[in-house]
Design a protein around this motif. Structure first.
Motif, PDB file in Angstrom:
ATOM      1  N   GLY A   1       5.913  11.933  12.082  1.00  0.00           N
ATOM      2  CA  GLY A   1       4.770  12.095  12.969  1.00  0.00           C
ATOM      3  C   GLY A   1       4.881  11.182  14.171  1.00  0.00           C
ATOM      4  O   GLY A   1       5.886  10.484  14.372  1.00  0.00           O
ATOM      5  N   GLN A   2       3.833  11.167  14.957  1.00  0.00           N
ATOM      6  CA  GLN A   2       3.794  10.310  16.134  1.00  0.00           C
ATOM      7  C   GLN A   2       3.982   8.852  15.705  1.00  0.00           C
ATOM      8  O   GLN A   2       3.346   8.376  14.774  1.00  0.00           O
ATOM      9  CB  GLN A   2       2.452  10.472  16.834  1.00  0.00           C
ATOM     10  N   GLY A   3       4.883   8.170  16.353  1.00  0.00           N
ATOM     11  CA  GLY A   3       5.129   6.763  16.038  1.00  0.00           C
ATOM     12  C   GLY A   3       6.281   6.529  15.088  1.00  0.00           C
ATOM     13  O   GLY A   3       6.763   5.408  14.956  1.00  0.00           O
ATOM     14  N   GLY A   4       6.738   7.564  14.383  1.00  0.00           N
ATOM     15  CA  GLY A   4       7.889   7.428  13.504  1.00  0.00           C
ATOM     16  C   GLY A   4       7.731   6.315  12.485  1.00  0.00           C
ATOM     17  O   GLY A   4       6.719   6.243  11.781  1.00  0.00           O
ATOM     18  N   PHE A   5       8.725   5.428  12.423  1.00  0.00           N
ATOM     19  CA  PHE A   5       8.726   4.362  11.424  1.00  0.00           C
ATOM     20  C   PHE A   5       7.647   3.306  11.653  1.00  0.00           C
ATOM     21  O   PHE A   5       7.491   2.408  10.827  1.00  0.00           O
ATOM     22  CB  PHE A   5      10.099   3.697  11.323  1.00  0.00           C
ATOM     23  N   SER A   6       6.872   3.419  12.717  1.00  0.00           N
ATOM     24  CA  SER A   6       5.744   2.491  12.883  1.00  0.00           C
ATOM     25  C   SER A   6       4.731   2.699  11.750  1.00  0.00           C
ATOM     26  O   SER A   6       3.916   1.811  11.482  1.00  0.00           O
ATOM     27  CB  SER A   6       5.071   2.661  14.246  1.00  0.00           C
ATOM     28  N   ARG A   7       4.817   3.827  11.070  1.00  0.00           N
ATOM     29  CA  ARG A   7       3.954   4.054   9.906  1.00  0.00           C
ATOM     30  C   ARG A   7       4.213   2.999   8.831  1.00  0.00           C
ATOM     31  O   ARG A   7       3.306   2.560   8.141  1.00  0.00           O
ATOM     32  CB  ARG A   7       4.174   5.450   9.330  1.00  0.00           C
ATOM     33  N   VAL A   8       5.451   2.557   8.681  1.00  0.00           N
ATOM     34  CA  VAL A   8       5.780   1.516   7.707  1.00  0.00           C
ATOM     35  C   VAL A   8       5.069   0.218   8.093  1.00  0.00           C
ATOM     36  O   VAL A   8       4.523  -0.475   7.227  1.00  0.00           O
ATOM     37  CB  VAL A   8       7.305   1.321   7.590  1.00  0.00           C
ATOM     38  N   ALA A   9       5.037  -0.101   9.373  1.00  0.00           N
ATOM     39  CA  ALA A   9       4.329  -1.298   9.838  1.00  0.00           C
ATOM     40  C   ALA A   9       2.833  -1.171   9.566  1.00  0.00           C
ATOM     41  O   ALA A   9       2.172  -2.151   9.200  1.00  0.00           O
ATOM     42  CB  ALA A   9       4.591  -1.530  11.318  1.00  0.00           C
ATOM     43  N   ARG A  10       2.293   0.026   9.702  1.00  0.00           N
ATOM     44  CA  ARG A  10       0.885   0.248   9.398  1.00  0.00           C
ATOM     45  C   ARG A  10       0.624  -0.005   7.915  1.00  0.00           C
ATOM     46  O   ARG A  10      -0.351  -0.639   7.543  1.00  0.00           O
ATOM     47  CB  ARG A  10       0.470   1.679   9.756  1.00  0.00           C
ATOM     48  N   HIS A  11       1.515   0.505   7.051  1.00  0.00           N
ATOM     49  CA  HIS A  11       1.380   0.248   5.612  1.00  0.00           C
ATOM     50  C   HIS A  11       1.420  -1.262   5.328  1.00  0.00           C
ATOM     51  O   HIS A  11       0.681  -1.759   4.483  1.00  0.00           O
ATOM     52  CB  HIS A  11       2.485   0.950   4.821  1.00  0.00           C
ATOM     53  N   ALA A  12       2.276  -1.976   6.040  1.00  0.00           N
ATOM     54  CA  ALA A  12       2.371  -3.434   5.855  1.00  0.00           C
ATOM     55  C   ALA A  12       1.061  -4.116   6.253  1.00  0.00           C
ATOM     56  O   ALA A  12       0.640  -5.081   5.603  1.00  0.00           O
ATOM     57  CB  ALA A  12       3.534  -3.995   6.661  1.00  0.00           C
ATOM     58  N   ARG A  13       0.400  -3.628   7.286  1.00  0.00           N
ATOM     59  CA  ARG A  13      -0.902  -4.198   7.686  1.00  0.00           C
ATOM     60  C   ARG A  13      -1.968  -3.942   6.630  1.00  0.00           C
ATOM     61  O   ARG A  13      -2.815  -4.797   6.381  1.00  0.00           O
ATOM     62  CB  ARG A  13      -1.324  -3.660   9.057  1.00  0.00           C
TER      63      ARG A  13
END
Length: 138
Positions: free
Chosen positions: A40-52
């Motif tokens: 989706g939009q942002g790609g692997f930034s989703r992993v950073a969101r999960h980390a937050r």
């Protein structure tokens, strides 16, 4: 960058997790692998969101894994990624036959039984996840 990821999560103590309206599961202490898509939009930034979510910086619960990550008993330790390949379901199916599946979690938009798996110890879980990513798409 986009691709497929698997989060490696430690659960310090056995606990009951309510996965939104989906279900409540009694989870044993040990190690969990959650496989997801970052196309989706942002790609692997989703992993950073999960980390937050895991660190308590973000308390929004959008995906099933957010409920586990938001538990005070859990800790996001690492992730394994396969760049530019949509192999989410293939990785999850490979994990199904090697480590214990937790039915009905993270697979609401596909035919898989689950995208969350359990192993009592980290070494077995991590090596199995890395191998599943290596074999996916071959």
């Amino acid at each position: 960058m986009k691709g497929t990821y698997t989060l490696l999560v430690e659960l310090a103590d056995s606990t009951e997790i309510e996965f939104g309206a989906k279900s409540t599961k009694n989870l044993d202490s040990g190690w969990y692998a959650y496989t997801g898509s970052a196309f989706g939009q942002g790609g692997f930034s989703r992993v950073a969101r999960h980390a937050r979510v895991a660190s308590g910086e973000n308390d929004a619960r959008h995906w099933h894994i957010d409920y586990l990550l938001g538990s005070s008993e859990s800790r996001l330790v690492d992730d394994v990624r396969t760049a530019e390949e949509d192999v989410e379901c293939e990785v999850a199916r490979k994990l199904d036959v090697v480590i214990s599946p937790i039915s009905g979690i993270g697979a609401s938009d596909c035919d898989c039984g689950t995208h969350l798996h359990f192993a009592p110890e980290k070494t077995a879980l991590e090596s199995t996840v890395r191998r599943a990513h290596e074999l996916a798409g071959k």
